[in-house]
Design a protein around this motif. Structure first.
Motif, mmCIF file in Angstrom:
data_model
loop_
_atom_site.group_PDB
_atom_site.id
_atom_site.type_symbol
_atom_site.label_atom_id
_atom_site.label_comp_id
_atom_site.label_asym_id
_atom_site.label_seq_id
_atom_site.Cartn_x
_atom_site.Cartn_y
_atom_site.Cartn_z
ATOM 1 N N ASP A 296 5.611 6.845 -2.292
ATOM 2 C CA ASP A 296 5.688 7.778 -1.173
ATOM 3 C C ASP A 296 5.698 9.210 -1.711
ATOM 4 O OD1 ASP A 296 6.006 5.563 0.427
ATOM 5 O OD2 ASP A 296 8.054 6.024 1.059
ATOM 6 N N ALA A 297 5.186 10.125 -0.929
ATOM 7 C CA ALA A 297 5.243 11.548 -1.275
ATOM 8 C C ALA A 297 5.307 12.343 0.013
ATOM 9 C CB ALA A 297 4.022 11.963 -2.100
ATOM 10 N N GLY A 298 5.683 13.609 -0.101
ATOM 11 C CA GLY A 298 5.708 14.419 1.103
ATOM 12 C C GLY A 298 6.164 15.836 0.853
ATOM 13 N N VAL B 297 -9.841 3.025 -8.568
ATOM 14 C CA VAL B 297 -10.634 2.487 -7.453
ATOM 15 C C VAL B 297 -9.711 1.743 -6.492
ATOM 16 C CG1 VAL B 297 -12.355 0.759 -6.824
ATOM 17 C CG2 VAL B 297 -12.802 2.313 -8.713
ATOM 18 N N GLY B 298 -9.843 2.056 -5.220
ATOM 19 C CA GLY B 298 -9.027 1.408 -4.196
ATOM 20 C C GLY B 298 -7.773 2.169 -3.813
ATOM 21 N N MET B 299 -7.464 3.259 -4.517
ATOM 22 C CA MET B 299 -6.233 3.978 -4.165
ATOM 23 C C MET B 299 -6.371 4.583 -2.771
ATOM 24 S SD MET B 299 -6.161 7.473 -6.450
ATOM 25 C CE MET B 299 -7.491 8.667 -6.470
ATOM 26 N N ALA B 300 -5.258 4.574 -2.045
ATOM 27 C CA ALA B 300 -5.285 5.018 -0.657
ATOM 28 C C ALA B 300 -3.867 5.356 -0.227
ATOM 29 C CB ALA B 300 -5.867 3.931 0.242
ATOM 30 N N THR B 301 -3.774 6.123 0.850
ATOM 31 C CA THR B 301 -2.468 6.521 1.367
ATOM 32 C C THR B 301 -2.528 6.726 2.867
ATOM 33 O OG1 THR B 301 -0.669 8.147 1.153
ATOM 34 C CG2 THR B 301 -2.909 8.992 0.992
ATOM 35 N N THR B 302 -1.384 6.573 3.505
ATOM 36 C CA THR B 302 -1.237 7.022 4.886
ATOM 37 C C THR B 302 -0.999 8.535 4.875
ATOM 38 O OG1 THR B 302 1.176 6.851 4.989
ATOM 39 C CG2 THR B 302 -0.095 4.845 5.419
ATOM 40 N N LEU B 303 -1.043 9.140 6.030
ATOM 41 C CA LEU B 303 -0.647 10.542 6.180
ATOM 42 C C LEU B 303 -0.161 10.761 7.603
ATOM 43 C CD1 LEU B 303 -0.470 13.541 5.303
ATOM 44 C CD2 LEU B 303 -2.810 13.810 6.161
ATOM 45 N N GLY C 39 -0.189 -2.546 -2.827
ATOM 46 C CA GLY C 39 -1.141 -3.499 -3.388
ATOM 47 C C GLY C 39 -2.392 -2.863 -3.932
ATOM 48 N N ALA C 40 -2.570 -1.564 -3.699
ATOM 49 C CA ALA C 40 -3.740 -0.864 -4.230
ATOM 50 C C ALA C 40 -3.348 -0.089 -5.478
ATOM 51 C CB ALA C 40 -4.313 0.086 -3.177
ATOM 52 N N ALA C 41 -4.358 0.238 -6.273
ATOM 53 C CA ALA C 41 -4.098 0.980 -7.510
ATOM 54 C C ALA C 41 -3.693 2.403 -7.210
ATOM 55 C CB ALA C 41 -5.360 0.962 -8.377
ATOM 56 N N ALA C 42 -2.810 2.950 -8.048
ATOM 57 C CA ALA C 42 -2.520 4.386 -8.052
ATOM 58 C C ALA C 42 -2.121 4.928 -6.691
ATOM 59 C CB ALA C 42 -3.729 5.160 -8.599
ATOM 60 N N GLY C 43 -1.267 4.197 -5.993
ATOM 61 C CA GLY C 43 -0.807 4.687 -4.696
ATOM 62 C C GLY C 43 -0.092 6.014 -4.791
ATOM 63 N N GLU C 44 0.628 6.222 -5.918
ATOM 64 C CA GLU C 44 1.349 7.486 -6.083
ATOM 65 C C GLU C 44 0.393 8.658 -6.279
ATOM 66 O OE1 GLU C 44 0.756 5.822 -10.187
ATOM 67 O OE2 GLU C 44 1.282 5.024 -8.206
ATOM 68 N N ILE C 45 -0.787 8.405 -6.854
ATOM 69 C CA ILE C 45 -1.797 9.462 -7.016
ATOM 70 C C ILE C 45 -2.350 9.843 -5.646
ATOM 71 C CG2 ILE C 45 -3.961 10.120 -8.105
ATOM 72 C CD1 ILE C 45 -1.761 9.618 -10.113
ATOM 73 N N ALA C 46 -2.654 8.832 -4.844
ATOM 74 C CA ALA C 46 -3.211 9.093 -3.515
ATOM 75 C C ALA C 46 -2.228 9.855 -2.638
ATOM 76 C CB ALA C 46 -3.607 7.775 -2.853
ATOM 77 N N SER C 47 -0.968 9.422 -2.619
ATOM 78 C CA SER C 47 0.006 10.068 -1.735
ATOM 79 C C SER C 47 0.355 11.468 -2.212
ATOM 80 C CB SER C 47 1.263 9.208 -1.618
ATOM 81 O OG SER C 47 1.936 9.088 -2.857
ATOM 82 N N ALA C 48 0.580 11.633 -3.525
ATOM 83 C CA ALA C 48 0.944 12.959 -4.041
ATOM 84 C C ALA C 48 -0.192 13.954 -3.858
ATOM 85 C CB ALA C 48 1.332 12.860 -5.513
ATOM 86 N N THR C 49 -1.422 13.518 -4.108
ATOM 87 C CA THR C 49 -2.568 14.412 -3.952
ATOM 88 C C THR C 49 -2.752 14.812 -2.491
ATOM 89 O OG1 THR C 49 -3.693 13.440 -5.873
ATOM 90 C CG2 THR C 49 -5.063 14.624 -4.273
ATOM 91 N N GLN D 233 10.161 22.005 0.504
ATOM 92 C CA GLN D 233 10.660 20.990 -0.415
ATOM 93 C C GLN D 233 9.605 19.910 -0.620
ATOM 94 O OE1 GLN D 233 14.210 19.035 1.010
ATOM 95 N NE2 GLN D 233 14.056 17.370 -0.473
ATOM 96 N N VAL D 234 9.304 19.632 -1.885
ATOM 97 C CA VAL D 234 8.427 18.516 -2.256
ATOM 98 C C VAL D 234 9.309 17.327 -2.608
ATOM 99 C CG1 VAL D 234 6.694 17.719 -3.915
ATOM 100 C CG2 VAL D 234 6.639 20.078 -3.093
ATOM 101 N N PHE D 235 8.880 16.117 -2.263
ATOM 102 C CA PHE D 235 9.705 14.958 -2.587
ATOM 103 C C PHE D 235 8.836 13.738 -2.904
ATOM 104 C CE2 PHE D 235 9.554 15.742 1.994
ATOM 105 C CZ PHE D 235 8.974 14.577 2.466
ATOM 106 N N GLY D 236 9.489 12.706 -3.449
ATOM 107 C CA GLY D 236 8.786 11.486 -3.824
ATOM 108 C C GLY D 236 7.854 11.707 -4.991
ATOM 109 N N ALA D 237 6.724 11.021 -4.973
ATOM 110 C CA ALA D 237 5.747 11.115 -6.060
ATOM 111 C C ALA D 237 5.194 12.516 -6.216
ATOM 112 C CB ALA D 237 4.602 10.120 -5.824
ATOM 113 N N GLY D 238 5.330 13.348 -5.199
ATOM 114 C CA GLY D 238 4.847 14.716 -5.269
ATOM 115 C C GLY D 238 5.628 15.593 -6.225
#
Length: 279
Positions: A31-33, A101-107, A48-58, A256-261
């Motif tokens: 999670d990031a935010g 490949v496959g990384m994804a995030t909600t927003l 279940g997808a790769a690099a979820g922290e990259i997707a959310s932080a970005t 404030q940045v939090f989580g993977a961010g």
């Protein structure tokens, strides 16, 4: 990131508390935010997808950078443009490292320019409003089971128990251009907002959320919501933003940045996030 100031004496804005917990099961926080006086956002890396922290932080970095760089801009246009730019960054991230490949995030993001306020939604992280003690879900899950509920094929109770409830119909990813649901919100001073990842909304009932969100202290409400989710057996990261809507003299738009961010190493390319001329 750049900040901005306002030319009016009093504007709609947020007073906030936020916390992101890795939880009881996961090894890392996907999670990031960001929470600030004019922007609240939560991004939850798709499990279940790769690099979820990259997707959310970005994604949270791009949205917050845009909001800070362009104070006063139409929030609908900015959130739409920033969501598309986040997708472009994830495309670049996959090209730079095929293991992503496959990384994804909600927003889920709420942005105000001091007069108008908009909500952008991709996926199933949620936004709620507490007004005069009554809880309203502002966001609408973009999931397979929610679509089935909307079509009258299953009940809310069946949706909650479905093994497919985490299948999202849209995400910010490196493959498909997202089309966020963006709408203007009718907010007023005295409203309290909650943004959260599904690590909370999956395990707490609306009644429990309403009770805890109504605690007088934002910090205490945030703490108790996270603790209640963990005590209820959440098996995911748990991220909570609690914010009160106020009408007050303008302040500088930091936050404030939090989580993977927290780790800029999770952002594909911070230097590539330049001002949006079209926003």
């Amino acid at each position: 990131m750049a900040t901005g100031s306002w030319e009016v004496s009093a504007v709609l804005q947020f007073r906030f508390a936020a916390h992101s917990d890795v939880g009881l099961v996961r090894d890392n926080n996907e999670d990031a935010g960001f929470a600030g006086p004019y922007l609240l956002c939560v991004a939850d890396g798709v499990g279940g997808a790769a690099a979820g922290e990259i997707a959310s932080a970005t994604t949270s970095y791009v949205v917050s950078a845009r909001a800070l760089a362009h104070p006063g801009v139409d929030p609908v246009r900015l959130l739409t443009a920033a969501t598309h730019e986040a997708h472009d960054q994830l495309v670049a991230g996959v090209a730079a490292d095929p293991r992503r490949v496959g990384m994804a995030t909600t927003l889920t993001a709420i942005l105000t320019n001091g007069v108008e306020t908009a909500l952008a939604q991709v996926g199933d992280s949620r936004a709620y409003r507490l007004r005069d003690g009554a809880l309203t879900q502002l966001s609408h899950d973009q999931t397979m089971v929610q679509a089935m509920v909307d079509a009258g094929r299953i009940t809310l109770e069946q949706a909650a128990a479905s093994p497919y409830k985490h299948i999202v119909l849209q995400a910010v990813d490196g493959e498909h251009t997202p089309e966020p649901d963006v709408m203007l919100l009718d907010l007023q001073p005295g409203d309290r907002l909650l943004l959260c990842s599904d690590g909370l909304s999956d395990v707490l009932s609306p009644a429990a959320i309403q009770m805890l969100l109504g605690l007088a202290s934002r910090s205490l409400a945030t703490e108790r919501l996270v603790r209640a989710a963990l005590d209820s057996g959440s098996r995911d990261n748990v991220t909570v933003v609690v914010a009160d809507v106020v009408d007050a003299p303008a302040v500088t738009g930091n936050g404030q940045v939090f989580g993977a961010g927290h780790d800029l190493g999770n952002v594909v390319d911070p230097a590539a996030v330049r001002p949006l001329r079209s926003a």
